[in-house]
Design a protein around this motif. Structure first.
Motif, PDB file in Angstrom:
ATOM      1  N   ALA A  66       0.843  -1.200   0.000  1.00  0.00           N
ATOM      2  CA  ALA A  66       0.000   0.000   0.000  1.00  0.00           C
ATOM      3  C   ALA A  66       0.876   1.246   0.000  1.00  0.00           C
ATOM      4  N   VAL A  67       0.357   2.294  -0.599  1.00  0.00           N
ATOM      5  CA  VAL A  67       0.968   3.628  -0.550  1.00  0.00           C
ATOM      6  C   VAL A  67      -0.134   4.626  -0.221  1.00  0.00           C
ATOM      7  N   GLU A  68       0.271   5.849   0.136  1.00  0.00           N
ATOM      8  CA  GLU A  68      -0.741   6.839   0.509  1.00  0.00           C
ATOM      9  C   GLU A  68      -1.077   7.802  -0.624  1.00  0.00           C
ATOM     10  N   ALA A  69      -0.861   7.390  -1.865  1.00  0.00           N
ATOM     11  CA  ALA A  69      -1.116   8.277  -3.001  1.00  0.00           C
ATOM     12  C   ALA A  69      -2.571   8.712  -3.093  1.00  0.00           C
ATOM     13  N   ASP A  70      -3.505   7.902  -2.584  1.00  0.00           N
ATOM     14  CA  ASP A  70      -4.911   8.304  -2.603  1.00  0.00           C
ATOM     15  C   ASP A  70      -5.140   9.577  -1.790  1.00  0.00           C
ATOM     16  N   TYR A  71      -4.237   9.861  -0.850  1.00  0.00           N
ATOM     17  CA  TYR A  71      -4.383  11.031   0.013  1.00  0.00           C
ATOM     18  C   TYR A  71      -3.407  12.146  -0.348  1.00  0.00           C
TER      19      TYR A  71
END
Length: 320
Positions: A263-268
């Motif tokens: 997972a990465v936090e690119a959605d945020y």
């Protein structure tokens, strides 16, 4: 004041080690192999001038901490884990978002009256269990703090004073979210670095994402600090140095791909610009493409640098 640092990765771990080294009371929340290593051997903080090991209480979940008056919850998890953490905290604890992005503070304000944001300028790394690396010296980072949505109070000033004692540059600022939106614009390039690696040509692609982000923030009427203000604040403070003979490999998203976290936090980060663009009628093909590709890369276990800058640029152009 006791600091309960939830997420002892690169940023949270370096801040925890520095605070503990300055005499502050620090508790950690971590998970998996990292938690096991901390409990067994302590938290190893690597810096240019040597290693320090900090044996700190560490728990697998916030609910197990044993909260007491005077505690401050410092969130240092990725934004995609914020909501789950917030639901485990006592409702009267001050919440400090030691995180990139701007969605964490909004989520915390739904549940907590006292919320603080920190604008994180702290090059650091966490690539092996039990170990975190501070990659700048002699000052490890700049950590300005303020109340959300705005203002400064005694808690913000006390936290800033602890951070200064721990060796950081830190000020209590009334406009912290304005600063954090500027950092958001900078973090839009995290996906480019992770997808392409640190190679020639990534700056040009990252600039596309940044320009798109600025257009969206202006359309949304959201204030952010200018590039000149940011340069003045940073000055010559952050000096990258080799640690244990190695230079910085990449930022937080790059590290997530390198560690195969899934997972990465690119959605945020990029996703925040996509969301605002949709709300205000501004197309965001560059950020949406980078967001989609890096999220897919994380889910599939793809290593950093699998795309060339020209391939990423072509993918962006295809959806314009």
């Amino acid at each position: 004041m006791r600091f309960v640092i939830i997420g002892a990765g690169a940023v949270g771990g370096v801040v925890a080690g520095r605070l503990a080294g300055s005499g502050a009371d620090v508790v950690l929340v971590a998970r998996g192999a990292h938690l096991e290593a901390i409990r067994r051997d302590g938290l190893l903080l690597r810096e240019a001038d040597g290693d320090t090991r900090h044996r700190l209480p560490a728990y697998p979940a916030p609910a197990e901490v044993g909260w007491r008056p005077g505690d401050v919850a410092v969130l240092a998890v990725k934004s995609n884990d914020t909501q789950a953490v917030l639901e485990q905290l006592p409702r009267d604890v001050p919440v400090v978002c030691l995180q990139n992005g701007v969605a964490n503070e909004r989520a915390a304000l739904r549940l907590f009256p006292d919320v603080y944001g920190i604008c994180v300028m702290l090059p650091s790394a966490h690539l092996e269990p039990g170990v975190v690396v501070a990659q700048c010296a002699p000052v490890p980072g700049i950590l300005d703090i303020g109340r959300v949505p705005g203002g400064v109070d005694d808690t913000a000033r006390e936290i800033a004073a602890h951070l200064v004692k721990a060796g950081f540059v830190a000020e209590a600022r009334p406009d912290i979210m304005r600063r954090k939106y500027t950092k958001l614009l900078m973090n839009l390039g995290n996906a480019v670095e992770a997808l392409c690696g640190r190679v020639d040509g990534i700056d040009e692609v990252a600039a596309l994402l940044g320009a798109e982000g600025e257009t969206v923030l202006r359309a949304a009427g959201i204030a952010y600090a200018t590039a000149e203000e940011d340069r003045q604040r940073r000055g010559e403070i952050l000096q990258l140095v080799p640690v244990a003979g190695q230079m910085r490999g990449g930022g937080s998203t790059w590290q997530s791909l390198a560690r195969r976290t899934g997972a990465v936090e690119a959605d945020y980060l990029n996703g925040e610009i996509v969301l605002l663009g949709r709300l205000h009628g501004v197309p965001t093909p560059a950020n949406e493409t980078a967001r989609r590709l890096v999220v897919d890369a994380a889910r599939s276990g793809t290593a950093p640098g699998a795309l060339s800058p020209s391939q990423l640029r072509a993918a962006i152009d295809d959806v314009r």
